[in-house]
Design a protein around this motif. Structure first.
Motif, mmCIF file in Angstrom:
data_model
loop_
_atom_site.group_PDB
_atom_site.id
_atom_site.type_symbol
_atom_site.label_atom_id
_atom_site.label_comp_id
_atom_site.label_asym_id
_atom_site.label_seq_id
_atom_site.Cartn_x
_atom_site.Cartn_y
_atom_site.Cartn_z
ATOM 1 N N ALA A 164 0.764 -1.149 0.087
ATOM 2 C CA ALA A 164 -0.152 0.159 0.018
ATOM 3 C C ALA A 164 0.639 1.258 0.169
ATOM 4 C CB ALA A 164 -1.078 -0.100 1.125
ATOM 5 N N ALA A 165 1.941 1.315 -0.908
ATOM 6 C CA ALA A 165 2.613 2.385 -0.970
ATOM 7 C C ALA A 165 2.096 3.640 -1.445
ATOM 8 C CB ALA A 165 4.207 2.337 -1.822
ATOM 9 N N PRO A 166 2.132 5.028 -0.834
ATOM 10 C CA PRO A 166 1.619 6.062 -1.402
ATOM 11 C C PRO A 166 2.059 6.347 -2.863
ATOM 12 C CG PRO A 166 2.501 6.561 0.844
ATOM 13 C CD PRO A 166 3.031 5.198 0.415
ATOM 14 N N SER A 197 -2.175 -1.461 11.541
ATOM 15 C CA SER A 197 -2.106 -0.246 11.801
ATOM 16 C C SER A 197 -0.909 0.430 11.996
ATOM 17 C CB SER A 197 -3.065 -0.110 13.326
ATOM 18 O OG SER A 197 -4.480 -0.561 12.877
ATOM 19 N N LEU A 198 0.168 -0.231 12.781
ATOM 20 C CA LEU A 198 1.437 0.498 13.033
ATOM 21 C C LEU A 198 2.179 0.363 11.699
ATOM 22 C CD1 LEU A 198 3.420 1.333 14.888
ATOM 23 C CD2 LEU A 198 4.344 -1.065 15.292
ATOM 24 N N VAL A 210 3.758 3.933 10.156
ATOM 25 C CA VAL A 210 5.156 4.218 9.850
ATOM 26 C C VAL A 210 5.186 4.708 8.362
ATOM 27 C CG1 VAL A 210 7.094 2.835 9.422
ATOM 28 C CG2 VAL A 210 5.984 2.654 11.491
ATOM 29 N N LEU A 211 4.383 3.879 7.662
ATOM 30 C CA LEU A 211 4.413 4.349 6.186
ATOM 31 C C LEU A 211 4.211 5.766 5.984
ATOM 32 C CD1 LEU A 211 5.220 2.389 3.649
ATOM 33 C CD2 LEU A 211 2.298 2.554 3.243
ATOM 34 N N GLY A 212 2.987 6.211 6.511
ATOM 35 C CA GLY A 212 2.621 7.720 6.490
ATOM 36 C C GLY A 212 3.945 8.587 7.014
#
Length: 280
Positions: free
Chosen positions: A156-158, A262-263, A267-269
């Protein structure tokens, strides 16, 4: 019991249809199947590229046929499923839904036309491949399917929304089919790689500031090759495994996402703005 008993592997002397066979992972699948004694119908939207793959397979002593096919067009995929049997003189035993395109960009900057283009190939191409081959496999009592998804289906990379959506859908489709078709002696494997040196991004649609970086990463910093990915996937199919996650980074993302979704997303965000500064 069908042909895929414990003594027979579905990739040995397979009668296979490979989409997107004109280059990259599709070409590697075709070559490896030929080395295993298989007969291959090489389908690609670019007929010339498919013919080049056929020449490579014939050089290995295999029987191979080139077919032009837009996998997003249901009529063309139906014709592919019907014509493949005639070309090979044998029912199809393996279909590899590999054809795909790359698309990137911020969600609010990607046009609906680009969404449709990406869905046309990456998702509908796989749906069509399964739709027209599964009934044939059921009728003959055996068959095998490899669907090429991506680690993007779970990372789910931005700035990859459309691509992520198509690949996560292919992953879900494959998981569902694996459960549903097990009783029909039909094996399913879904391939979820990260970076593999192919032309998918070069021929894709990416924001200008990402195109050079993506090409450099794919060609110079991937953990594997398309040939190694094809071999591993075919071996996993033979072993009855559902998932092929071929690289260490893909496996790490897979474990992180499953351990704490969720974590992982938080972290990705946090990392996304930092990455943006780097690439710009």
């Amino acid at each position: 019991m069908g042909i895929f008993s414990k003594r027979v592997k579905p990739t040995q002397k397979a009668y296979a249809v490979v989409t997107g066979a004109g280059s990259g992972i599709g070409r590697s699948f075709s070559i490896e199947l030929a080395k295993r004694g298989g007969t291959v119908v090489c389908a690609d939207i670019n007929l010339e590229a498919a013919q080049e793959t056929v020449q490579l397979l014939e050089g290995l002593g295999a029987k191979a046929f080139a077919v032009e096919c837009d996998v997003g067009n249901k009529d063309q995929v139906k014709a592919l499923a019907d014509d493949a049997e005639k070309l090979m003189g044998h029912s199809v035993t393996l279909v590899i839904n590999n054809a795909g395109v790359g698309l990137g960009g911020k969600f609010d900057e990607v046009s609906l036309e680009d969404w449709q283009w990406c869905m046309h190939v990456n998702l509908w191409g796989v749906i069509h491949g399964c739709h027209f081959f599964v009934p044939k496999f059921k009728k003959q009592g055996y068959g095998a399917i490899i669907n090429v998804a991506s680690a993007a289906g779970f990372t789910a990379a931005p700035e990859m929304t459309a691509y992520n959506v198509t690949k996560s859908s292919v992953l879900a489709l494959s998981e569902t089919l694996s459960a549903e078709l097990r009783q029909n002696n039909i094996r399913v494997n879904v391939l979820c790689p990260t970076l593999v040196p192919t032309n998918i991004m070069k021929n894709g649609r990416l924001p200008g500031h990402y195109s050079g970086l993506a090409d450099d990463l794919l060609m110079n910093h991937a953990f594997t090759t398309s040939d190694k990915v094809a071999i591993k996937t075919l071996n996993n199919l033979d072993a009855g495994k559902l998932y092929t996650i071929p690289q260490p980074d893909a496996k790490l993302f897979w474990l992180m996402k499953r351990a704490s979704p969720s974590l992982y997303t938080k972290v990705l965000g946090i990392g996304y703005p930092l990455f943006n500064r780097f690439v710009k």
